[in-house]
Design an enzyme around this catalytic site. Structure first.
Site, PDB file in Angstrom:
ATOM      1  N   SER A  50       0.831  -1.077   0.077  1.00  0.00           N
ATOM      2  CA  SER A  50       0.086   0.029   0.046  1.00  0.00           C
ATOM      3  C   SER A  50       0.935   1.253  -0.061  1.00  0.00           C
ATOM      4  O   SER A  50       1.863   1.397  -0.782  1.00  0.00           O
ATOM      5  CB  SER A  50      -1.059   0.061   1.280  1.00  0.00           C
ATOM      6  OG  SER A  50      -2.061   0.795   0.934  1.00  0.00           O
ATOM      7  N   GLN A  51       0.803   2.258   0.967  1.00  0.00           N
ATOM      8  CA  GLN A  51       1.419   3.381   0.703  1.00  0.00           C
ATOM      9  C   GLN A  51       2.929   3.265   1.028  1.00  0.00           C
ATOM     10  O   GLN A  51       3.725   4.037   0.418  1.00  0.00           O
ATOM     11  CB  GLN A  51       1.021   4.246   2.007  1.00  0.00           C
ATOM     12  CG  GLN A  51       1.352   4.060   3.335  1.00  0.00           C
ATOM     13  CD  GLN A  51       0.687   5.001   4.587  1.00  0.00           C
ATOM     14  OE1 GLN A  51      -0.074   5.838   4.278  1.00  0.00           O
ATOM     15  NE2 GLN A  51       1.231   5.011   5.560  1.00  0.00           N
ATOM     16  N   ASP A  77     -10.331  -3.955  -5.306  1.00  0.00           N
ATOM     17  CA  ASP A  77      -9.936  -2.999  -4.386  1.00  0.00           C
ATOM     18  C   ASP A  77     -11.147  -2.160  -3.989  1.00  0.00           C
ATOM     19  O   ASP A  77     -11.689  -1.477  -4.639  1.00  0.00           O
ATOM     20  CB  ASP A  77      -8.675  -2.236  -4.754  1.00  0.00           C
ATOM     21  CG  ASP A  77      -7.770  -1.800  -3.631  1.00  0.00           C
ATOM     22  OD1 ASP A  77      -8.467  -1.361  -2.600  1.00  0.00           O
ATOM     23  OD2 ASP A  77      -6.729  -2.043  -3.809  1.00  0.00           O
ATOM     24  N   HIS A 108      -8.017  -5.172  -1.448  1.00  0.00           N
ATOM     25  CA  HIS A 108      -6.713  -4.658  -1.044  1.00  0.00           C
ATOM     26  C   HIS A 108      -5.876  -5.444  -0.178  1.00  0.00           C
ATOM     27  O   HIS A 108      -6.180  -5.941   0.842  1.00  0.00           O
ATOM     28  CB  HIS A 108      -7.154  -3.180  -0.340  1.00  0.00           C
ATOM     29  CG  HIS A 108      -5.697  -2.266  -0.229  1.00  0.00           C
ATOM     30  ND1 HIS A 108      -5.089  -1.921  -1.443  1.00  0.00           N
ATOM     31  CD2 HIS A 108      -5.227  -1.972   0.824  1.00  0.00           C
ATOM     32  CE1 HIS A 108      -4.115  -1.111  -1.078  1.00  0.00           C
ATOM     33  NE2 HIS A 108      -4.069  -1.179   0.182  1.00  0.00           N
TER      34      HIS A 108
END
Length: 303
Positions: free
Chosen positions: A112-113, A230, A286
């Site tokens: 993710s980030q 997602d 996700h």
């Protein structure tokens, strides 16, 4: 939830839950650096801690560094929301440079980030050299919404949403809210390009930093994983470096159709021609994928 005979990785907020596993094999020992997602930490035994253990078991002799941003797991988790991303990247660059086990180079895998943060490491800090960058659900063109933020931290998420909606590009919000630093408002492109402290910089929106471009192009492979179902990343096309067409928030454009690619501000066009860009997709939500998919699709890039 997607289950397999040995391992299931499922998304809960920005975390990855590792339920069980062992079946892959590798004889290579290139070190691996991993960076967790929002709401997670380096050492959560159900996510990054378990991922680290699995890779160590399946790749004999490998050194896996799961990044802790701060002095404790609690700090690490909080910093994923509130520590200036540029400071986080500098912190990691210093840590990697001081680690003797990484001096010959390493592979990197962001969740993710953590994916776009590791890309910043690749662009800004070429030593030790990053060999392959694997982005697992990263948002390389940013986000324009936080559908789930994570779910178990709803009070934090509600506060973050209010801040982003009221003024994502104000000085106070940019400096003190991580998600604001990769907030990409297609309806206010000028504000984004001028005031985004992190994403607009690494995406070369203001000026082209040739060093950033050269460093990114030195990767052997840049692998981007998109989750087709997602429900957390908005827009999901950001996971493949796509985004909304300028000036509106409905119609999408691919990386190849974007000005960033056509002007080749990051060197992605040259990388693509050289076969260095890899676009992978899975049907999960996700960060949700099976061990079989991981072994088949991602494990080869850890060699």
């Amino acid at each position: 939830m997607v289950l397999s005979s040995t391992l299931s990785l499922i998304a809960v907020s920005g975390c990855v839950l590792l339920l069980c596993g062992s079946s892959c094999a590798s004889n290579d020992t290139i070190p691996l650096v991993i960076w967790h997602g929002m709401g997670d930490s380096c050492c959560n035994p159900l996510s990054m801690g378990a991922m680290k253990k699995m890779v160590e078991e399946e790749v004999p002799g490998i050194y896996v560094l799961s990044l802790m941003i701060g002095k404790s797991v609690l700090e690490d988790t909080e910093n994923g929301f509130f520590m200036d991303v540029n400071e986080q990247v500098s912190f990691v660059c210093h840590q990697l440079a001081q680690d003797p086990k990484l001096k010959g180079g390493y592979n990197a895998m962001g969740f993710s980030q953590g994916s776009q943060f590791l890309r910043a490491v690749a662009q800004r800090c070429p030593y030790p050299p990053m060999k392959n960058l694997i982005s697992v659900g990263g948002q390389h063109q940013g986000v324009y919404g936080l559908p789930r933020c994570p779910g178990e931290s709803s009070h934090i998420c509600d506060w973050i949403r209010k801040k982003l909606n009221s003024g994502a590009y104000t000085d106070a919000v940019q400096k003190h809210l991580v998600q604001a630093q990769y907030w990409h408002d297609p309806l206010n492109d000028d504000l984004y390009k001028k005031y985004s402290l992190f994403l607009a910089d690494i995406n070369q929106e203001r000026v082209v930093n040739e060093t950033y471009k050269k460093n990114l192009m030195s990767l052997n492979k840049f692998v981007m994983v998109k989750f087709l179902k997602d429900t957390m990343v908005d827009p999901v096309d950001s996971e493949w470096f796509g985004f909304y067409k300028p000036g509106q928030a409905e119609e999408m454009e691919t990386l190849m159709d974007s000005a960033l690619y056509k002007e080749d501000r990051l060197g992605l066009a040259e990388m693509n021609k050289a076969g260095k860009l890899v676009f992978l997709a899975t049907n999960g939500d996700h960060l949700q994928f099976t061990t079989e998919w991981f072994n088949e699709k991602l494990l080869p890039f850890l060699h």
